[in-house]
Design an enzyme around this catalytic site. Structure first.
Site, short mmCIF file in Angstrom:
data_model
loop_
_atom_site.label_atom_id
_atom_site.label_comp_id
_atom_site.label_asym_id
_atom_site.label_seq_id
_atom_site.Cartn_x
_atom_site.Cartn_y
_atom_site.Cartn_z
N HIS A 120 0.86 -1.18 0.00
CA HIS A 120 0.00 0.00 0.00
C HIS A 120 0.90 1.23 0.00
O HIS A 120 2.01 1.21 0.52
CB HIS A 120 -0.88 -0.05 1.25
CG HIS A 120 -1.95 0.99 1.33
ND1 HIS A 120 -1.70 2.30 1.67
CD2 HIS A 120 -3.29 0.91 1.14
CE1 HIS A 120 -2.84 2.98 1.69
NE2 HIS A 120 -3.81 2.17 1.36
N ASP A 198 3.20 -3.98 8.32
CA ASP A 198 1.97 -3.19 8.17
C ASP A 198 0.79 -4.14 8.36
O ASP A 198 0.46 -4.93 7.48
CB ASP A 198 1.95 -2.55 6.79
CG ASP A 198 0.67 -1.77 6.51
OD1 ASP A 198 -0.22 -1.75 7.38
OD2 ASP A 198 0.55 -1.21 5.41
N GLN A 201 -4.48 -4.35 7.23
CA GLN A 201 -5.50 -5.29 6.77
C GLN A 201 -5.54 -6.55 7.63
O GLN A 201 -6.61 -7.10 7.89
CB GLN A 201 -5.23 -5.68 5.30
CG GLN A 201 -5.44 -4.57 4.30
CD GLN A 201 -6.88 -4.10 4.22
OE1 GLN A 201 -7.82 -4.85 4.47
NE2 GLN A 201 -7.06 -2.85 3.87
N LYS A 224 -10.21 0.16 10.65
CA LYS A 224 -10.43 -1.15 10.03
C LYS A 224 -10.70 -2.22 11.08
O LYS A 224 -11.10 -3.34 10.74
CB LYS A 224 -9.22 -1.54 9.18
CG LYS A 224 -8.94 -0.57 8.03
CD LYS A 224 -7.79 -1.06 7.18
CE LYS A 224 -7.25 0.02 6.26
NZ LYS A 224 -8.22 0.45 5.23
N CYS A 360 -4.74 2.26 -3.77
CA CYS A 360 -3.53 2.82 -3.16
C CYS A 360 -2.35 1.85 -3.26
O CYS A 360 -1.55 1.72 -2.33
CB CYS A 360 -3.78 3.19 -1.69
SG CYS A 360 -4.97 4.52 -1.47
#
Length: 402
Positions: A120, A198, A201, A224, A360
């Protein structure tokens, strides 16, 4: 298979969506919020707003206790050794920028940063710009055809000048879990690099303890994880956090200052300049509490069953190509001869909330040599009826566009 969601009734948004004829399949962009999170956010203001730390009146003490209590619950959720390993930010993007600026003094000209081909922009641009500022080499780990990191290539790229390896836990485009434990073993064997993960998600799909895959830093966003916007988390090993330099300056983070010099607090306070997102942090603590009380196995089984149903429905339709080999919660796809923007528009007119574009992740789409894709993404509140409405709308749209 009906696949009802046992959690749907706890999310008031779905009452409003039903009244408006909306089927929400865009949770990878942002998730809906359960009532307990909304209650926590409202209570943080209804009971009296106050700033945190230092004040000696009751409202501030109560707010500080709630804010720091949320930090402690998040730390426990992550399996952290101490709440001091949790820095509260305004999102995963801010957390990654904090790392890029906070570690900058640790680099020398010619050092290397490794990212993957699926990142991303939030986990690309901070490192890209750091490389430009400090004359570093930004190197890219390629993907396998299934959409996973190519570990053999990663091993070849790692070396004594690799200082950071920054990768996503779960691709927001391909829906693939990345082999973090295996990657961490390679990093430890081949380089002195920090491993940055990261989890924007991945954090929402299962309970993840960064120590299980030997990350040095782990970031995620509250919005999220069924919490509000403008709140995120940077977790780091204590010795790794100690190597960060402050990147924003102002109130709260300063220990002492004169007109010409200053001393700053250690983590986490030294990285939380100014008034933090207090209500959002308290609500994130409530979201973590709520998730803690759910049956993790039941959630995982429900999401997996929905994912399989989604993939089976896409495979049954002529001309549909799914990108990669999705493993959970989302799928990005194209239809031969059909513009994804036109398709998304026609789905939206039928009340189907999905997302089209490059998500993105422009360099990933350049690698795939494709202009974009339509993404369907699921939360624990979705059910089989949502998917049936999506497939009906998809068939209607394709009948018009072909």
């Amino acid at each position: 298979m009906s696949l009802p969601s046992p959690w749907r009734a706890e999310f008031p948004a779905f009452t409003a969506f039903a009244a408006d004829g909306i089927t929400y399949l865009d949770s990878a962009a942002t998730a809906q919020k359960p009532q307990v999170v909304l209650d926590a956010l409202l209570a943080s203001y209804r009971l009296g707003a106050a700033n945190v730390h230092r004040a000696q009146h009751w409202a501030a003490e109560r707010t500080t206790a709630a804010y720091e209590g949320a930090r402690g619950r998040i730390a426990a959720w992550l399996g952290a050794a101490s709440p001091h390993e949790v820095v509260l930010t305004r999102g995963a993007t801010e957390a990654l920028n904090l790392l890029a600026y906070g570690l900058e003094d640790s680099f020398a000209t010619g050092d290397e940063i490794l990212i993957s081909a699926l990142e991303h922009h939030a986990n690309l641009l901070p490192w890209q710009q750091l490389a430009r500022r400090r004359d570093l080499e930004l190197r890219v780990i390629p993907l396998t055809p299934s959409g996973h990191l190519d570990l053999e290539a990663a091993e070849r790229l790692l070396g004594p000048r690799t200082r950071v390896v920054a990768v996503s836990q779960l691709s927001n485009v391909l829906g693939t879990w990345q082999p973090l434990a295996e990657l961490a073993a390679l990093v430890r064997a081949c380089s002195p690099a920090w491993l940055v993960v990261d989890g924007a998600q991945g954090a929402v799909h299962g309970r993840h303890r960064p120590g299980d895959f030997d990350a040095d830093f782990y970031v995620f966003s509250g919005h999220k994880l069924y919490a509000p916007e403008a709140i995120g988390v940077l977790w780091g090993k204590a010795d790794c956090l100690a190597q960060l330099k402050p990147w924003q300056f102002g109130g709260e983070m300063v220990q002492h200052t004169s007109f010409t010099d200053a001393r700053f607090h250690a983590a986490p306070m030294g990285f939380e300049a100014g008034t933090p997102p207090i209500g959002a942090a308290i609500a994130l603590g409530a979201a973590v509490d709520w998730l803690q009380g759910q049956d993790e196995t039941l959630i995982r089984g429900h999401e997996q069953a929905l994912s399989l149903k989604l993939l089976a429905g896409l495979a049954a339709r002529e001309g549909v190509r799914v990108l990669g080999e999705p493993q959970i919660a989302l799928a990005s796809f194209q239809v031969a001869g059909v513009d994804v923007g036109d398709l998304s528009h026609l789905l939206g007119e039928q009340g189907i909330a999905v997302r089209a574009g490059q998500h993105c992740a422009m360099p990933l789409f350049q690698t795939l040599q494709t202009p974009g894709a339509l993404r369907v993404s699921l939360g624990l509140y979705n059910d089989a009826e949502d998917l049936q409405r999506f497939f009906t709308a998809l068939d209607n749209a394709l009948e018009l566009l072909r």
